[in-house]
Design a protein around this motif. Structure first.
Motif, PDB file in Angstrom:
ATOM      1  N   GLU A 170     -14.698  -4.420 -12.613  1.00 14.06           N
ATOM      2  CA  GLU A 170     -14.649  -5.949 -13.163  1.00 14.06           C
ATOM      3  C   GLU A 170     -13.090  -5.955 -13.941  1.00 14.06           C
ATOM      4  OE1 GLU A 170     -18.104  -5.832 -15.362  1.00 14.06           O
ATOM      5  OE2 GLU A 170     -19.265  -6.021 -13.608  1.00 14.06           O
ATOM      6  N   ARG A 171     -12.331  -5.187 -14.082  1.00 18.91           N
ATOM      7  CA  ARG A 171     -11.000  -5.364 -14.295  1.00 18.91           C
ATOM      8  C   ARG A 171     -10.108  -6.189 -13.463  1.00 18.91           C
ATOM      9  NH1 ARG A 171      -8.429  -0.013 -17.311  1.00 18.91           N
ATOM     10  NH2 ARG A 171      -9.937   0.159 -18.861  1.00 18.91           N
ATOM     11  N   TYR A 172     -10.550  -6.320 -12.195  1.00 22.30           N
ATOM     12  CA  TYR A 172      -9.858  -7.120 -11.176  1.00 22.30           C
ATOM     13  C   TYR A 172     -10.646  -8.425 -11.476  1.00 22.30           C
ATOM     14  CZ  TYR A 172      -8.437  -8.897  -6.603  1.00 22.30           C
ATOM     15  OH  TYR A 172      -8.129  -9.619  -5.886  1.00 22.30           O
ATOM     16  N   PRO A 173      -9.861  -9.589 -11.613  1.00 28.80           N
ATOM     17  CA  PRO A 173     -10.155 -10.648 -12.040  1.00 28.80           C
ATOM     18  C   PRO A 173     -11.049 -11.616 -11.043  1.00 28.80           C
ATOM     19  CG  PRO A 173      -7.892 -10.643 -11.771  1.00 28.80           C
ATOM     20  CD  PRO A 173      -8.434  -9.451 -11.574  1.00 28.80           C
ATOM     21  N   HIS A 174     -10.726 -11.147  -9.625  1.00 27.13           N
ATOM     22  CA  HIS A 174     -11.507 -12.092  -8.456  1.00 27.13           C
ATOM     23  C   HIS A 174     -12.536 -11.140  -7.848  1.00 27.13           C
ATOM     24  CE1 HIS A 174      -8.158 -14.809  -9.233  1.00 27.13           C
ATOM     25  NE2 HIS A 174      -7.514 -13.710  -9.026  1.00 27.13           N
ATOM     26  N   ALA A 175     -13.123  -9.892  -8.788  1.00 20.93           N
ATOM     27  CA  ALA A 175     -14.221  -9.268  -8.110  1.00 20.93           C
ATOM     28  C   ALA A 175     -15.354 -10.245  -7.884  1.00 20.93           C
ATOM     29  CB  ALA A 175     -14.476  -8.078  -9.311  1.00 20.93           C
ATOM     30  N   GLU A 176     -16.129 -10.920  -8.595  1.00 23.00           N
ATOM     31  CA  GLU A 176     -17.209 -11.566  -8.525  1.00 23.00           C
ATOM     32  C   GLU A 176     -16.917 -12.507  -7.086  1.00 23.00           C
ATOM     33  OE1 GLU A 176     -20.397 -11.026  -9.209  1.00 23.00           O
ATOM     34  OE2 GLU A 176     -19.352  -9.340 -10.204  1.00 23.00           O
ATOM     35  N   ARG A 177     -15.807 -13.306  -7.061  1.00 24.93           N
ATOM     36  CA  ARG A 177     -15.577 -14.216  -6.081  1.00 24.93           C
ATOM     37  C   ARG A 177     -15.403 -13.486  -4.627  1.00 24.93           C
ATOM     38  NH1 ARG A 177     -11.139 -19.117  -5.827  1.00 24.93           N
ATOM     39  NH2 ARG A 177     -12.137 -19.766  -3.745  1.00 24.93           N
ATOM     40  N   ALA A 178     -14.790 -12.151  -4.785  1.00 20.19           N
ATOM     41  CA  ALA A 178     -14.577 -11.441  -3.446  1.00 20.19           C
ATOM     42  C   ALA A 178     -15.968 -11.001  -2.926  1.00 20.19           C
ATOM     43  CB  ALA A 178     -13.681 -10.177  -3.634  1.00 20.19           C
ATOM     44  N   LYS A 179     -16.688 -10.474  -3.862  1.00 20.18           N
ATOM     45  CA  LYS A 179     -17.916  -9.829  -3.595  1.00 20.18           C
ATOM     46  C   LYS A 179     -18.847 -11.038  -2.753  1.00 20.18           C
ATOM     47  CE  LYS A 179     -19.434  -7.991  -7.419  1.00 20.18           C
ATOM     48  NZ  LYS A 179     -20.340  -7.117  -8.444  1.00 20.18           N
ATOM     49  N   GLY A 180     -18.678 -12.452  -3.402  1.00 19.30           N
ATOM     50  CA  GLY A 180     -19.455 -13.454  -2.780  1.00 19.30           C
ATOM     51  C   GLY A 180     -18.904 -13.745  -1.401  1.00 19.30           C
ATOM     52  N   TYR A 181     -17.488 -13.738  -1.261  1.00 22.73           N
ATOM     53  CA  TYR A 181     -16.731 -13.863   0.026  1.00 22.73           C
ATOM     54  C   TYR A 181     -17.431 -12.849   1.132  1.00 22.73           C
ATOM     55  CZ  TYR A 181     -13.294 -14.433   3.710  1.00 22.73           C
ATOM     56  OH  TYR A 181     -12.447 -15.053   4.653  1.00 22.73           O
ATOM     57  N   LEU A 182     -17.524 -11.722   0.671  1.00 27.67           N
ATOM     58  CA  LEU A 182     -17.892 -10.550   1.683  1.00 27.67           C
ATOM     59  C   LEU A 182     -19.466 -10.653   1.839  1.00 27.67           C
ATOM     60  CD1 LEU A 182     -16.084  -7.569  -0.030  1.00 27.67           C
ATOM     61  CD2 LEU A 182     -15.604  -8.562   2.263  1.00 27.67           C
ATOM     62  N   LEU A 183     -20.228 -11.130   0.805  1.00 24.07           N
ATOM     63  CA  LEU A 183     -21.621 -11.113   1.286  1.00 24.07           C
ATOM     64  C   LEU A 183     -21.865 -12.467   2.244  1.00 24.07           C
ATOM     65  CD1 LEU A 183     -23.143 -10.476  -2.248  1.00 24.07           C
ATOM     66  CD2 LEU A 183     -23.462  -9.236  -0.045  1.00 24.07           C
ATOM     67  N   GLY A 184     -21.268 -13.515   1.868  1.00 25.39           N
ATOM     68  CA  GLY A 184     -21.283 -14.715   2.826  1.00 25.39           C
ATOM     69  C   GLY A 184     -20.850 -14.407   4.157  1.00 25.39           C
ATOM     70  N   TRP A 185     -19.599 -13.587   4.310  1.00 21.11           N
ATOM     71  CA  TRP A 185     -19.256 -13.293   5.759  1.00 21.11           C
ATOM     72  C   TRP A 185     -20.270 -12.433   6.611  1.00 21.11           C
ATOM     73  CZ3 TRP A 185     -18.240  -9.203   8.934  1.00 21.11           C
ATOM     74  CH2 TRP A 185     -17.378  -9.548  10.053  1.00 21.11           C
ATOM     75  N   SER A 186     -20.885 -11.330   5.776  1.00 17.88           N
ATOM     76  CA  SER A 186     -21.700 -10.386   6.267  1.00 17.88           C
ATOM     77  C   SER A 186     -23.008 -11.303   6.921  1.00 17.88           C
ATOM     78  CB  SER A 186     -22.197  -9.490   5.208  1.00 17.88           C
ATOM     79  OG  SER A 186     -20.993  -8.687   4.838  1.00 17.88           O
ATOM     80  N   ALA A 187     -23.429 -12.252   5.744  1.00 14.99           N
ATOM     81  CA  ALA A 187     -24.444 -13.154   6.364  1.00 14.99           C
ATOM     82  C   ALA A 187     -24.166 -13.867   7.585  1.00 14.99           C
ATOM     83  CB  ALA A 187     -24.964 -13.983   5.042  1.00 14.99           C
ATOM     84  N   ALA A 188     -22.934 -14.769   7.603  1.00 16.80           N
ATOM     85  CA  ALA A 188     -22.507 -15.489   8.677  1.00 16.80           C
ATOM     86  C   ALA A 188     -22.420 -14.506   9.964  1.00 16.80           C
ATOM     87  CB  ALA A 188     -21.501 -16.243   8.459  1.00 16.80           C
ATOM     88  N   ALA A 189     -22.160 -13.389   9.750  1.00 20.83           N
ATOM     89  CA  ALA A 189     -21.882 -12.637  10.828  1.00 20.83           C
ATOM     90  C   ALA A 189     -23.194 -11.691  11.409  1.00 20.83           C
ATOM     91  CB  ALA A 189     -20.898 -11.594  10.689  1.00 20.83           C
ATOM     92  N   ARG A 190     -24.212 -11.913  10.369  1.00 19.89           N
ATOM     93  CA  ARG A 190     -25.379 -11.220  10.593  1.00 19.89           C
ATOM     94  C   ARG A 190     -25.208  -9.662  10.445  1.00 19.89           C
ATOM     95  NH1 ARG A 190     -27.643 -15.694  11.289  1.00 19.89           N
ATOM     96  NH2 ARG A 190     -28.361 -16.818  13.084  1.00 19.89           N
ATOM     97  N   VAL A 191     -24.472  -9.072   9.685  1.00 16.92           N
ATOM     98  CA  VAL A 191     -23.989  -7.721   9.227  1.00 16.92           C
ATOM     99  C   VAL A 191     -24.676  -7.511   8.305  1.00 16.92           C
ATOM    100  CG1 VAL A 191     -22.311  -5.992   9.228  1.00 16.92           C
ATOM    101  CG2 VAL A 191     -22.030  -7.860  10.838  1.00 16.92           C
ATOM    102  N   ALA A 192     -25.705  -6.797   7.801  1.00 15.01           N
ATOM    103  CA  ALA A 192     -26.317  -6.433   6.612  1.00 15.01           C
ATOM    104  C   ALA A 192     -25.600  -5.098   6.120  1.00 15.01           C
ATOM    105  CB  ALA A 192     -27.833  -6.184   6.722  1.00 15.01           C
TER     106      ALA A 192
END
Length: 176
Positions: free
Chosen positions: A146-168
Motif C-alpha cells: 500500500e506504499r504504492y499510491p495506485h495499488a487499489e486502482r491497479a488491483k481493480g484494473y487487473l480484476l476487471g481485465w481478468s473478468a473481461a478475459a474470463r481468466v480467474a
C-alpha cells in the motif's frame, strides 16, 4: 513513468485541426485547437494519453528494462530492502500476473502485462517485491504494497481485465 498521468490541456488559437501530446516530467501535455468542444477535448485527451503511455510501455519490454524499473521501485517504496536476484518476463503464466520465489529471490512477470499501463505493471512489480520482505499475504505484506499510491486502482484494473478475459485468478491468490 509509473504514476497515473497528470494531464494538462493547452488550447491554441493557431491550431486548426491537429492534436498532439508529449510527456513533460510526470505530466502529459495535450495540445488542441481552441475551437474544440468539451466533448471532443475529452475524447482527444483520452486518445492522446493512451498513445503517450503506449509508447512509454514499449520501453519495458526487455528483462533489463524491468530490472531497472524494479530497482527504482525498490528504492522508492522499500528503501532498497526488497532486492531481487532476478526479474524477468515469462510466457507460461496464464492465471497469475507475477510470481516470486523468496528462497532464491527471483521474480517472474507474465508477458500478458506488457500492453498494460505502466502504473499497473509497477503495481505487480511492487507486489512481487513485497514478497521478498513478507512471503504471505498478511497485514504486514499489504502494509508494504500500500506504499504504492495506485495499488487499489491497479488491483481493480487487473480484476476487471481478468473478468473481461474470463481468466480467474487461482483460489486464494487473487492478488498474484
Amino acid at each position: 513513468m509509473g504514476e497515473l498521468a497528470d494531464v494538462e490541456v493547452r488550447r491554441s488559437k493557431r491550431r486548426r485541426r491537429t492534436v498532439s501530446a508529449y510527456r513533460d516530467g510526470e505530466r502529459i501535455v495535450v495540445l488542441i485547437p481552441a475551437t474544440m468542444s468539451t466533448r471532443e477535448e475529452a475524447e482527444w485527451v483520452e486518445t492522446m494519453v493512451a498513445k503517450v503511455e503506449k509508447s512509454e510501455r514499449s520501453v519495458l519490454q526487455s528483462d533489463e528494462d524491468i530490472w531497472e524499473r524494479a530497482m527504482s521501485l525498490n528504492d522508492r517504496y522499500f528503501g532498497g530492502l526488497a532486492m531481487p536476484n532476478s526479474i524477468r518476463w515469462v510466457a507460461n503464466q496464464k492465471s497469475r500476473w507475477g510470481s516470486c520465489t523468496p528462497g532464491d529471490r527471483s521474480i517472474r512477470l507474465s508477458k500478458r502485462l506488457q500492453p498494460m499501463p505502466s502504473w499497473v505493471v509497477d503495481y505487480v512489480i511492487v507486489h512481487e517485491l513485497a514478497h521478498l520482505l513478507e512471503p504471505g499475504h498478511g497485514e504486514s505484506f499489504w502494509g508494504w504494497v500500500e506504499r504504492y499510491p495506485h495499488a487499489e486502482r491497479a488491483k481493480g484494473y487487473l480484476l476487471g481485465w481478468s473478468a473481461a478475459a474470463r481468466v480467474a485468478p487461482p483460489p486464494g491468490n487473487e492478488d498474484d
